[in-house]
Write a protein that holds these residues in place. Structure first.
Motif, PDB file in Angstrom:
ATOM      1  N   LEU A   2       0.812  -1.226   0.000  1.00  0.00           N
ATOM      2  CA  LEU A   2       0.000   0.000   0.000  1.00  0.00           C
ATOM      3  C   LEU A   2       0.840   1.268   0.000  1.00  0.00           C
ATOM      4  N   ARG A   3       2.116   1.135  -0.343  1.00  0.00           N
ATOM      5  CA  ARG A   3       3.044   2.272  -0.196  1.00  0.00           C
ATOM      6  C   ARG A   3       2.707   3.443  -1.108  1.00  0.00           C
ATOM      7  N   GLU A   4       1.974   3.207  -2.204  1.00  0.00           N
ATOM      8  CA  GLU A   4       1.655   4.296  -3.128  1.00  0.00           C
ATOM      9  C   GLU A   4       0.420   5.089  -2.704  1.00  0.00           C
ATOM     10  N   LEU A   5      -0.283   4.639  -1.697  1.00  0.00           N
ATOM     11  CA  LEU A   5      -1.417   5.410  -1.195  1.00  0.00           C
ATOM     12  C   LEU A   5      -0.901   6.617  -0.414  1.00  0.00           C
ATOM     13  N   ASN A   6      -1.670   7.673  -0.398  1.00  0.00           N
ATOM     14  CA  ASN A   6      -1.226   8.918   0.228  1.00  0.00           C
ATOM     15  C   ASN A   6      -1.564   9.011   1.710  1.00  0.00           C
ATOM     16  N   ASP A   7      -2.134   7.965   2.284  1.00  0.00           N
ATOM     17  CA  ASP A   7      -2.515   7.988   3.689  1.00  0.00           C
ATOM     18  C   ASP A   7      -1.284   8.044   4.594  1.00  0.00           C
ATOM     19  N   GLY A  35      -7.957  -1.831   8.855  1.00  0.00           N
ATOM     20  CA  GLY A  35      -8.892  -2.292   9.868  1.00  0.00           C
ATOM     21  C   GLY A  35     -10.325  -2.375   9.385  1.00  0.00           C
ATOM     22  N   ASP A  36     -10.646  -1.696   8.309  1.00  0.00           N
ATOM     23  CA  ASP A  36     -11.996  -1.752   7.731  1.00  0.00           C
ATOM     24  C   ASP A  36     -12.192  -2.997   6.871  1.00  0.00           C
ATOM     25  N   THR A  37     -11.145  -3.793   6.702  1.00  0.00           N
ATOM     26  CA  THR A  37     -11.237  -5.030   5.916  1.00  0.00           C
ATOM     27  C   THR A  37     -11.244  -6.228   6.870  1.00  0.00           C
ATOM     28  N   ALA A  38     -11.192  -7.419   6.285  1.00  0.00           N
ATOM     29  CA  ALA A  38     -11.192  -8.650   7.084  1.00  0.00           C
ATOM     30  C   ALA A  38      -9.799  -9.028   7.592  1.00  0.00           C
ATOM     31  N   PHE A  39      -8.762  -8.281   7.212  1.00  0.00           N
ATOM     32  CA  PHE A  39      -7.426  -8.595   7.717  1.00  0.00           C
ATOM     33  C   PHE A  39      -7.384  -8.480   9.240  1.00  0.00           C
ATOM     34  N   GLU A  42      -2.384 -10.098  -9.167  1.00  0.00           N
ATOM     35  CA  GLU A  42      -3.377 -10.292  -8.120  1.00  0.00           C
ATOM     36  C   GLU A  42      -3.603 -11.780  -7.865  1.00  0.00           C
ATOM     37  N   LEU A  43      -3.935 -12.110  -6.621  1.00  0.00           N
ATOM     38  CA  LEU A  43      -4.191 -13.501  -6.269  1.00  0.00           C
ATOM     39  C   LEU A  43      -5.268 -14.091  -7.174  1.00  0.00           C
ATOM     40  N   GLY A  44      -4.944 -15.248  -7.741  1.00  0.00           N
ATOM     41  CA  GLY A  44      -5.878 -15.920  -8.629  1.00  0.00           C
ATOM     42  C   GLY A  44      -5.633 -15.648 -10.091  1.00  0.00           C
ATOM     43  N   ASP A  45      -4.760 -14.686 -10.411  1.00  0.00           N
ATOM     44  CA  ASP A  45      -4.496 -14.326 -11.805  1.00  0.00           C
ATOM     45  C   ASP A  45      -3.201 -14.933 -12.337  1.00  0.00           C
ATOM     46  N   GLY A  46      -2.482 -15.691 -11.513  1.00  0.00           N
ATOM     47  CA  GLY A  46      -1.165 -16.161 -11.928  1.00  0.00           C
ATOM     48  C   GLY A  46      -0.985 -17.659 -11.825  1.00  0.00           C
ATOM     49  N   ASP A  47       0.240 -18.064 -11.527  1.00  0.00           N
ATOM     50  CA  ASP A  47       0.644 -19.469 -11.569  1.00  0.00           C
ATOM     51  C   ASP A  47       0.515 -20.181 -10.227  1.00  0.00           C
ATOM     52  N   LEU A  48       0.261 -19.464  -9.162  1.00  0.00           N
ATOM     53  CA  LEU A  48       0.285 -20.047  -7.826  1.00  0.00           C
ATOM     54  C   LEU A  48      -0.897 -20.982  -7.597  1.00  0.00           C
ATOM     55  N   PRO A  73      -3.663  -0.036  -5.544  1.00  0.00           N
ATOM     56  CA  PRO A  73      -3.408  -0.578  -4.208  1.00  0.00           C
ATOM     57  C   PRO A  73      -4.670  -0.717  -3.355  1.00  0.00           C
ATOM     58  N   ALA A  74      -5.594   0.233  -3.436  1.00  0.00           N
ATOM     59  CA  ALA A  74      -6.811   0.154  -2.633  1.00  0.00           C
ATOM     60  C   ALA A  74      -7.644  -1.055  -3.048  1.00  0.00           C
ATOM     61  N   ALA A  75      -7.745  -1.292  -4.352  1.00  0.00           N
ATOM     62  CA  ALA A  75      -8.492  -2.460  -4.832  1.00  0.00           C
ATOM     63  C   ALA A  75      -7.773  -3.748  -4.458  1.00  0.00           C
ATOM     64  N   SER A  76      -6.440  -3.725  -4.495  1.00  0.00           N
ATOM     65  CA  SER A  76      -5.668  -4.904  -4.127  1.00  0.00           C
ATOM     66  C   SER A  76      -5.865  -5.233  -2.653  1.00  0.00           C
ATOM     67  N   LEU A  77      -5.929  -4.205  -1.817  1.00  0.00           N
ATOM     68  CA  LEU A  77      -6.210  -4.394  -0.394  1.00  0.00           C
ATOM     69  C   LEU A  77      -7.533  -5.125  -0.204  1.00  0.00           C
ATOM     70  N   GLU A  78      -8.570  -4.665  -0.868  1.00  0.00           N
ATOM     71  CA  GLU A  78      -9.890  -5.275  -0.721  1.00  0.00           C
ATOM     72  C   GLU A  78      -9.900  -6.705  -1.259  1.00  0.00           C
ATOM     73  N   HIS A  79      -9.294  -6.899  -2.435  1.00  0.00           N
ATOM     74  CA  HIS A  79      -9.269  -8.227  -3.041  1.00  0.00           C
ATOM     75  C   HIS A  79      -8.482  -9.202  -2.182  1.00  0.00           C
TER      76      HIS A  79
END
Length: 240
Positions: free
Chosen positions: A10-15, A25-29, A191-197, A224-230
């Motif tokens: 999330l380093r590119e977010l301006n927060d 904290g607003d997510t399920a993490f 993103e998770l689910g889009d690759g070889d893993l 990054p914000a969408a990646s956080l949610e995904h």
């Protein structure tokens, strides 16, 4: 097994860091892994963790910073209830030969012993270059054989290096309290689910290996914000 996010994602977010923690904290993490604290006030960071209901899985700290001021680093993260410090990177030269790996193992072991004396556990996080072929196996495997500190296996980078992360996790039972869950396409993070893993298999193997924290990371997300949610939603489903 619990879920966390490596905040490097999330380093590119301006927060500010406290605001970033509240966003997580607003997510399920359930937790975070720090990638530096910048100039944030420690008390404000702790208050933000408390407000967000987040625990600290670990902190990534460069080896030069640790060696230059180990007491200061340990005290800073102790104030955040962080009991694990992970060296996030050593360059390819540290794994280029059996002698280089032996030197690296000794350097990290000595650092780990000094941290142990301060009630902090050391870990090492891999990329793909640690899997350099030394003739009788990879440098990563040699490092594992010659040490007993924690290894934060990044299953994405292991996959990018041509190794099966499920097999690696099986061989590292009891050594991997933290696992980075990252997907790759070839050597490119996606993103998770889009690759070889093989995500489900990795999660099962991590659980069997005794992993405590499954840490989501995307090295270079387009959003990054969408990646956080995904990432939060995916890990919640995987750990349900």
């Amino acid at each position: 097994m619990r879920s966390a996010i490596q905040l490097y994602t999330l380093r590119e977010l301006n927060d500010s860091l406290p605001d970033l923690l509240r966003r997580v904290g607003d997510t399920a993490f359930e937790g975070v892994e720090f990638a530096g604290l910048g100039d944030a006030d420690i008390e404000e960071v702790q208050n933000a963790l408390d407000d967000a209901g987040l625990d600290v899985a670990a902190a990534h700290v460069g080896i030069e910073d640790l060696e230059a001021d180990l007491d200061g680093v340990a005290e800073t993260y102790a104030a955040l209830d962080c009991e694990r410090i992970v060296v996030p990177y050593l360059d390819a030269a540290a794994f280029a030969s059996e002698q280089a790996v032996a030197d690296t193992a000794r350097r990290l072991t000595e650092l780990g012993a000094r941290l142990d004396d301060r009630g902090v556990s050391l870990g090492y996080h891999n990329h793909d270059h640690e899997f350099a072929d030394l003739g009788g196996g990879s440098a990563f495997e040699t490092l594992a054989e010659e040490t007993d500190f924690a290894l934060e296996l990044d299953v994405g980078w292991a996959t990018a290096a041509g190794y099966d992360p499920v097999d690696l996790l099986g061989s590292l039972r009891g050594r991997v309290p933290l696992v980075h869950l990252k997907d790759v396409s070839g050597t490119t993070p996606v993103e998770l689910g889009d690759g070889d893993l093989e995500i489900d298999a990795c999660v099962r193997a991590a659980r069997e290996a005794g992993t405590e924290w499954l840490v989501y990371e995307h090295d270079d997300p387009d959003d990054p914000a969408a990646s956080l949610e995904h990432g939060a939603e995916t890990l919640a489903d995987l750990l349900d």
